[in-house]
Design a protein around this motif. Structure first.
Motif, PDB file in Angstrom:
ATOM      1  N   ALA A 105      60.290  40.554  50.781  1.00  0.00           N
ATOM      2  CA  ALA A 105      59.121  41.417  50.603  1.00  0.00           C
ATOM      3  C   ALA A 105      59.476  42.865  50.894  1.00  0.00           C
ATOM      4  O   ALA A 105      59.074  43.776  50.157  1.00  0.00           O
ATOM      5  N   TYR A 106      60.259  43.103  51.927  1.00  0.00           N
ATOM      6  CA  TYR A 106      60.679  44.461  52.264  1.00  0.00           C
ATOM      7  C   TYR A 106      61.557  45.047  51.156  1.00  0.00           C
ATOM      8  O   TYR A 106      61.384  46.203  50.761  1.00  0.00           O
ATOM      9  N   ALA A 107      62.477  44.252  50.640  1.00  0.00           N
ATOM     10  CA  ALA A 107      63.357  44.720  49.561  1.00  0.00           C
ATOM     11  C   ALA A 107      62.542  45.127  48.339  1.00  0.00           C
ATOM     12  O   ALA A 107      62.830  46.147  47.700  1.00  0.00           O
ATOM     13  N   LEU A 108      61.521  44.352  48.013  1.00  0.00           N
ATOM     14  CA  LEU A 108      60.667  44.693  46.879  1.00  0.00           C
ATOM     15  C   LEU A 108      59.930  46.010  47.123  1.00  0.00           C
ATOM     16  O   LEU A 108      59.794  46.832  46.215  1.00  0.00           O
ATOM     17  N   GLN A 109      59.468  46.229  48.345  1.00  0.00           N
ATOM     18  CA  GLN A 109      58.784  47.486  48.666  1.00  0.00           C
ATOM     19  C   GLN A 109      59.725  48.673  48.541  1.00  0.00           C
ATOM     20  O   GLN A 109      59.356  49.716  47.997  1.00  0.00           O
ATOM     21  N   VAL A 110      60.952  48.521  49.023  1.00  0.00           N
ATOM     22  CA  VAL A 110      61.923  49.613  48.953  1.00  0.00           C
ATOM     23  C   VAL A 110      62.263  49.916  47.500  1.00  0.00           C
ATOM     24  O   VAL A 110      62.299  51.085  47.092  1.00  0.00           O
ATOM     25  N   LEU A 111      62.501  48.890  46.700  1.00  0.00           N
ATOM     26  CA  LEU A 111      62.808  49.111  45.281  1.00  0.00           C
ATOM     27  C   LEU A 111      61.629  49.759  44.565  1.00  0.00           C
ATOM     28  O   LEU A 111      61.804  50.614  43.705  1.00  0.00           O
ATOM     29  N   GLY A 112      60.433  49.362  44.914  1.00  0.00           N
ATOM     30  CA  GLY A 112      59.246  49.909  44.268  1.00  0.00           C
ATOM     31  C   GLY A 112      58.960  51.349  44.629  1.00  0.00           C
ATOM     32  O   GLY A 112      58.219  52.037  43.919  1.00  0.00           O
ATOM     33  N   GLN A 113      59.549  51.844  45.720  1.00  0.00           N
ATOM     34  CA  GLN A 113      59.298  53.224  46.131  1.00  0.00           C
ATOM     35  C   GLN A 113      59.741  54.248  45.100  1.00  0.00           C
ATOM     36  O   GLN A 113      59.215  55.353  45.066  1.00  0.00           O
ATOM     37  N   SER A 114      60.662  53.881  44.239  1.00  0.00           N
ATOM     38  CA  SER A 114      61.094  54.839  43.221  1.00  0.00           C
ATOM     39  C   SER A 114      59.973  55.142  42.229  1.00  0.00           C
ATOM     40  O   SER A 114      60.064  56.086  41.455  1.00  0.00           O
TER      41      SER A 114
ATOM     42  N   ASP B  24      59.530  30.269  54.750  1.00  0.00           N
ATOM     43  CA  ASP B  24      60.946  30.565  54.538  1.00  0.00           C
ATOM     44  C   ASP B  24      61.278  31.884  55.224  1.00  0.00           C
ATOM     45  O   ASP B  24      60.632  32.908  54.993  1.00  0.00           O
ATOM     46  N   SER B  25      62.273  31.887  56.073  1.00  0.00           N
ATOM     47  CA  SER B  25      62.615  33.084  56.846  1.00  0.00           C
ATOM     48  C   SER B  25      63.065  34.242  55.963  1.00  0.00           C
ATOM     49  O   SER B  25      63.026  35.394  56.385  1.00  0.00           O
ATOM     50  N   ARG B  26      63.471  33.968  54.738  1.00  0.00           N
ATOM     51  CA  ARG B  26      63.907  35.035  53.834  1.00  0.00           C
ATOM     52  C   ARG B  26      62.751  35.804  53.219  1.00  0.00           C
ATOM     53  O   ARG B  26      62.928  36.887  52.669  1.00  0.00           O
ATOM     54  N   SER B  27      61.531  35.271  53.300  1.00  0.00           N
ATOM     55  CA  SER B  27      60.397  35.894  52.607  1.00  0.00           C
ATOM     56  C   SER B  27      60.092  37.289  53.143  1.00  0.00           C
ATOM     57  O   SER B  27      59.739  38.183  52.376  1.00  0.00           O
ATOM     58  N   VAL B  28      60.244  37.510  54.439  1.00  0.00           N
ATOM     59  CA  VAL B  28      59.969  38.828  55.019  1.00  0.00           C
ATOM     60  C   VAL B  28      60.970  39.851  54.491  1.00  0.00           C
ATOM     61  O   VAL B  28      60.597  40.953  54.074  1.00  0.00           O
ATOM     62  N   GLY B  29      62.240  39.501  54.479  1.00  0.00           N
ATOM     63  CA  GLY B  29      63.269  40.415  53.976  1.00  0.00           C
ATOM     64  C   GLY B  29      63.121  40.690  52.500  1.00  0.00           C
ATOM     65  O   GLY B  29      63.317  41.815  52.038  1.00  0.00           O
TER      66      GLY B  29
ATOM     67  N   ILE C 123      64.006  43.610  40.076  1.00  0.00           N
ATOM     68  CA  ILE C 123      62.710  43.531  40.742  1.00  0.00           C
ATOM     69  C   ILE C 123      61.920  42.340  40.226  1.00  0.00           C
ATOM     70  O   ILE C 123      61.310  41.598  41.003  1.00  0.00           O
ATOM     71  N   GLU C 124      61.934  42.132  38.924  1.00  0.00           N
ATOM     72  CA  GLU C 124      61.207  40.995  38.359  1.00  0.00           C
ATOM     73  C   GLU C 124      61.765  39.678  38.884  1.00  0.00           C
ATOM     74  O   GLU C 124      61.017  38.774  39.265  1.00  0.00           O
ATOM     75  N   GLN C 125      63.081  39.569  38.938  1.00  0.00           N
ATOM     76  CA  GLN C 125      63.703  38.346  39.447  1.00  0.00           C
ATOM     77  C   GLN C 125      63.342  38.125  40.915  1.00  0.00           C
ATOM     78  O   GLN C 125      62.979  37.021  41.315  1.00  0.00           O
ATOM     79  N   LEU C 126      63.419  39.193  41.721  1.00  0.00           N
ATOM     80  CA  LEU C 126      63.069  39.070  43.136  1.00  0.00           C
ATOM     81  C   LEU C 126      61.597  38.706  43.322  1.00  0.00           C
ATOM     82  O   LEU C 126      61.246  37.891  44.178  1.00  0.00           O
ATOM     83  N   ALA C 127      60.722  39.325  42.519  1.00  0.00           N
ATOM     84  CA  ALA C 127      59.290  39.024  42.616  1.00  0.00           C
ATOM     85  C   ALA C 127      59.013  37.571  42.264  1.00  0.00           C
ATOM     86  O   ALA C 127      58.210  36.903  42.930  1.00  0.00           O
ATOM     87  N   ASN C 128      59.673  37.062  41.243  1.00  0.00           N
ATOM     88  CA  ASN C 128      59.494  35.660  40.869  1.00  0.00           C
ATOM     89  C   ASN C 128      60.002  34.733  41.968  1.00  0.00           C
ATOM     90  O   ASN C 128      59.374  33.721  42.278  1.00  0.00           O
ATOM     91  N   ASP C 129      61.147  35.094  42.565  1.00  0.00           N
ATOM     92  CA  ASP C 129      61.676  34.298  43.678  1.00  0.00           C
ATOM     93  C   ASP C 129      60.713  34.321  44.855  1.00  0.00           C
ATOM     94  O   ASP C 129      60.482  33.310  45.505  1.00  0.00           O
ATOM     95  N   TYR C 130      60.134  35.500  45.122  1.00  0.00           N
ATOM     96  CA  TYR C 130      59.205  35.647  46.244  1.00  0.00           C
ATOM     97  C   TYR C 130      57.954  34.793  46.026  1.00  0.00           C
ATOM     98  O   TYR C 130      57.486  34.114  46.938  1.00  0.00           O
TER      99      TYR C 130
END
Length: 72
Positions: free
Chosen positions: A50-59, A43-48, A29-36
């Motif tokens: 952001a969604y991945a971070l939300q899903v991981l954070g749901q735990s 960048d077209s990847r930013s939406v995906g 999550i930290e690595q993804l957040a830093n990349d985000y």
């Protein structure tokens, strides 16, 4: 009359769980957040990402500081 103790966060079992199973996920999550943060908004990847971070954070949705607008 007995009273039920108010649960505290994190529960003792959660501390053990976080200290073993969740550390790799927290690193991810930290690595993804830093990349985000470094990613250009166009960048077209930013939406995906952001969604991945939300899903991981749901735990962590049971944490008192979790905000409902963070849900995917």
């Amino acid at each position: 009359m007995t009273t039920t103790p108010t649960p505290t966060w994190p529960a003792p079992w959660a501390v053990r769980l976080f200290s073993t199973a969740h550390l790799p996920m927290l690193d991810l999550i930290e690595q993804l957040a830093n990349d985000y943060k470094a990613m250009d908004a166009s960048d077209s990847r930013s939406v995906g990402l952001a969604y991945a971070l939300q899903v991981l954070g749901q735990s962590y949705a049971e944490h008192p500081a979790y905000q409902q607008e963070w849900r995917p």
